[in-house]
Design an enzyme around this catalytic site. Sequence first.
Site, PDB file in Angstrom:
ATOM      1  N   GLY A  63       0.806  -1.218   0.000  1.00  0.00           N
ATOM      2  CA  GLY A  63       0.000   0.000   0.000  1.00  0.00           C
ATOM      3  C   GLY A  63       0.840   1.270   0.000  1.00  0.00           C
ATOM      4  N   LEU A  70       0.459   3.645  -2.174  1.00  0.00           N
ATOM      5  CA  LEU A  70       0.882   3.470  -3.563  1.00  0.00           C
ATOM      6  C   LEU A  70       1.447   4.754  -4.167  1.00  0.00           C
ATOM      7  CD1 LEU A  70      -2.068   1.274  -4.942  1.00  0.00           C
ATOM      8  CD2 LEU A  70       0.038   0.548  -3.776  1.00  0.00           C
ATOM      9  N   HIS A  71       2.478   4.566  -4.997  1.00  0.00           N
ATOM     10  CA  HIS A  71       3.100   5.675  -5.731  1.00  0.00           C
ATOM     11  C   HIS A  71       3.310   5.234  -7.172  1.00  0.00           C
ATOM     12  CE1 HIS A  71       6.668   3.239  -5.234  1.00  0.00           C
ATOM     13  NE2 HIS A  71       6.572   3.315  -3.917  1.00  0.00           N
ATOM     14  N   GLU A  72       4.030   6.041  -7.948  1.00  0.00           N
ATOM     15  CA  GLU A  72       4.155   5.726  -9.376  1.00  0.00           C
ATOM     16  C   GLU A  72       4.935   4.436  -9.658  1.00  0.00           C
ATOM     17  OE1 GLU A  72       5.285   9.612 -11.166  1.00  0.00           O
ATOM     18  OE2 GLU A  72       4.000  10.207  -9.487  1.00  0.00           O
ATOM     19  N   HIS A  93       4.496   1.615  -7.904  1.00  0.00           N
ATOM     20  CA  HIS A  93       3.416   0.621  -7.887  1.00  0.00           C
ATOM     21  C   HIS A  93       2.546   0.767  -9.142  1.00  0.00           C
ATOM     22  CE1 HIS A  93       4.037   1.388  -3.418  1.00  0.00           C
ATOM     23  NE2 HIS A  93       4.254   0.099  -3.482  1.00  0.00           N
ATOM     24  N   ASP A 107      13.177  -3.794  -5.562  1.00  0.00           N
ATOM     25  CA  ASP A 107      13.467  -4.820  -4.560  1.00  0.00           C
ATOM     26  C   ASP A 107      14.054  -6.020  -5.300  1.00  0.00           C
ATOM     27  OD1 ASP A 107      11.964  -3.774  -1.925  1.00  0.00           O
ATOM     28  OD2 ASP A 107      10.844  -3.210  -3.700  1.00  0.00           O
ATOM     29  N   SER A 151       9.664   5.303  -3.217  1.00  0.00           N
ATOM     30  CA  SER A 151       9.457   4.329  -2.150  1.00  0.00           C
ATOM     31  C   SER A 151       8.474   4.911  -1.143  1.00  0.00           C
ATOM     32  CB  SER A 151      10.783   4.044  -1.448  1.00  0.00           C
ATOM     33  OG  SER A 151      10.555   3.372  -0.229  1.00  0.00           O
ATOM     34  N   ARG A 201       8.713   4.517   1.859  1.00  0.00           N
ATOM     35  CA  ARG A 201       9.527   4.952   3.008  1.00  0.00           C
ATOM     36  C   ARG A 201      10.156   6.332   2.797  1.00  0.00           C
ATOM     37  NH1 ARG A 201      10.676  -0.950   3.701  1.00  0.00           N
ATOM     38  NH2 ARG A 201       9.843  -1.466   5.757  1.00  0.00           N
TER      39      ARG A 201
END
Length: 282
Positions: A31, A33-35, A37, A150, A185, A187
Amino acid sequence: MKIVKTISEVREQVRQWRKEGLTVGLVPTMGYLHEGHASLIDASHRDNDRTVVSDFVNPMQFSPTEDLESYPRDLEHDAVLAEAHGCDMIFNPEPEEMYHKNFSSFVDMTVLTEELCGLSRPIHFRGVCTVVSKLFNIVKPDKAYFGKKDAQQLAVIRHMVDDLNMDIEIIGCPIIREDDGLAKSSRNTYLNEEERKSAVVLSKAVEIGKSAVRNGVRECAEIISEMKAKIESEPLARIDYIKIVDAETMQQIKKIDRPALCAMAVYIGKTRLIDNFFTEDM
Ligand code: AMP
């Protein structure tokens, strides 16, 4: 687009799609979500008739000292983004739906998980392999999409699918970056303004590594030392690791004489960020 919370709802919907002869793609995410994803959802939407996005912060892949509680969550935002990119169903279970109280079965892996992030996060990949296996069993997709951001996770999932004869095609997708090069990310939201500026040092080091390889350097120690020097020039950065490994086995190599992955994890303040490049993608 549907948002469902239970395994039985996912199964019912997928069964219906299968009856209609439709193909299904799965994009596993935690979740926020960003570009990055979104690019995976786009790829699934392109390749499959229906796309399922799982949106689940998986407790099993966090150690007790990690950021499970503070990990950012925003289902409403995720729903808007996922739908705009062609998602047909979001699966957003509660932890109790995925792990009932007598849960005691795990999917674990040796060798590939004993390097890179596996060294600093010893239980991480057991959690990843277990949750991804469960998602594969729940959704039964034709194809599943993972980001090269990843990179070790992608290699581990490919290996798991091969070892355990899972009938699912794994698609690896390129790293999506901010304008200044920082890999997107969830994070990154932990970074304050000063840290955000410093964080660009990871992608700068990646560029230095790539250009060394492009210029014909094959000694891994030489490539790594150039990258290290760049990271060490940034006062807020602290290296967890920078390593070059065989792209398939994740074992360290001395020379780039086969497809390789150059990967790093770097703390910017308290936030641990990762970045990498595969020599095959250059
Ligand atoms: P996460 O929600 O961080 O667990 O990521 C879910 C999936 O999105 C994983 O397969 C990631 O590799 C992928 N992903 C995350 N960030 C990026 C990015 N910047 N570019 C491409 N894929 C990404």
